[in-house]
Design a protein around this motif. Structure first.
Motif, short mmCIF file in Angstrom:
data_model
loop_
_atom_site.label_atom_id
_atom_site.label_comp_id
_atom_site.label_asym_id
_atom_site.label_seq_id
_atom_site.Cartn_x
_atom_site.Cartn_y
_atom_site.Cartn_z
N ILE A 151 0.85 -1.19 0.00
CA ILE A 151 0.00 0.00 0.00
C ILE A 151 0.88 1.24 0.00
O ILE A 151 1.97 1.25 0.60
N ASN A 152 0.42 2.29 -0.69
CA ASN A 152 1.17 3.56 -0.69
C ASN A 152 0.41 4.61 0.10
O ASN A 152 -0.71 4.39 0.56
N LYS A 153 1.04 5.76 0.26
CA LYS A 153 0.48 6.83 1.10
C LYS A 153 -0.88 7.29 0.58
O LYS A 153 -1.81 7.51 1.36
N GLU A 154 -1.02 7.46 -0.73
CA GLU A 154 -2.28 7.93 -1.29
C GLU A 154 -3.41 6.93 -1.03
O GLU A 154 -4.52 7.33 -0.68
N GLU A 155 -3.12 5.66 -1.20
CA GLU A 155 -4.13 4.63 -0.95
C GLU A 155 -4.50 4.57 0.52
O GLU A 155 -5.68 4.42 0.88
N PHE A 156 -3.50 4.72 1.37
CA PHE A 156 -3.75 4.69 2.82
C PHE A 156 -4.63 5.87 3.23
O PHE A 156 -5.58 5.70 4.01
#
Length: 214
Positions: free
Chosen positions: A93-98
């Motif tokens: 998971i990346n920051k935007e998805e989180f």
């Protein structure tokens, strides 16, 4: 330090009896693994079984530990089942998805699972905006009976430097003889499995744990 029982570490034929006794003696946390046989070579708990447990123990804090590829596909179903804490693999998971799932489900605590080879600083932006995090304290995920790697506790200080208020869950290697290592390294919730069978009865384990760490 709180104790959380890993469901996958309990014999499925006696699991309800075991959990009933743990909850009766004060346990407030239950850890539920979801695996897909691809991310790790195991299968975990079904959605139906998890929903049954959450309804059976309404005063227990359940967390979902995702060891799966593409974990975002499971979020909606896990929320429907009733999970209020969900840990996702850091590298999945990346920051935007989180940020997106955190905004879409404001009543759910999302955090990442840090494996042995993960550096907390590589996920600084997510850690900074999380209330909880799951720190693996074994070198290989997805199995039972793995030995504690005390070197992994060094990550606790790194995590706290990023976010002093975050709650740290540990997962793996908890044994009767090493529980003080978890406590001394400031673990907030220690996930255990076979440790309960080191005692003659569940009540004996619960009284021992509560006396030392409650």
């Amino acid at each position: 330090m709180k104790y959380s029982q890993s469901i996958c570490a309990i014999n499925s034929y006696t699991s309800l009896e075991t959990i009933d006794e743990l909850v009766k003696n004060g346990m407030k946390h239950i850890h539920v693994d979801f695996m897909d046989s691809f991310y790790v070579p195991n299968f975990g708990v079904s959605f139906e079984a998890a929903e049954f447990l959450i309804k059976r123990y309404p005063n227990v804090n359940f967390d979902a530990h995702l060891m799966v590829k593409n974990p975002l596909r499971l979020i909606e179903r896990l929320v429907q089942v009733g999970f209020e804490t969900i840990f996702l693999p850091a590298k999945e998971i990346n920051k935007e998805e989180f940020d997106k799932i955190s905004q879409n489900y404001p009543n759910v605590f999302f955090g990442i699972m840090l494996e042995a080879n993960n550096d907390p600083n590589d996920f600084r932006d997510i850690v900074l905006n999380s209330k909880k995090i799951l720190l693996m304290t074994i070198n290989k995920i997805g199995g039972t009976g793995q030995k504690l790697d005390e070197n992994l506790f060094k990550k606790v200080e790194e995590i706290k430097k990023i976010n002093p208020e975050i709650l740290i869950y540990s997962d793996g290697g908890l044994r009767q003889e090493n529980t003080d290592s978890f406590y001394n390294n400031k673990i907030d919730v220690a996930v255990g499995g076979s440790i309960i069978w080191s005692f003659e009865t569940i009540k004996d384990f619960s009284e021992w744990w509560n006396k030392k760490y409650a």
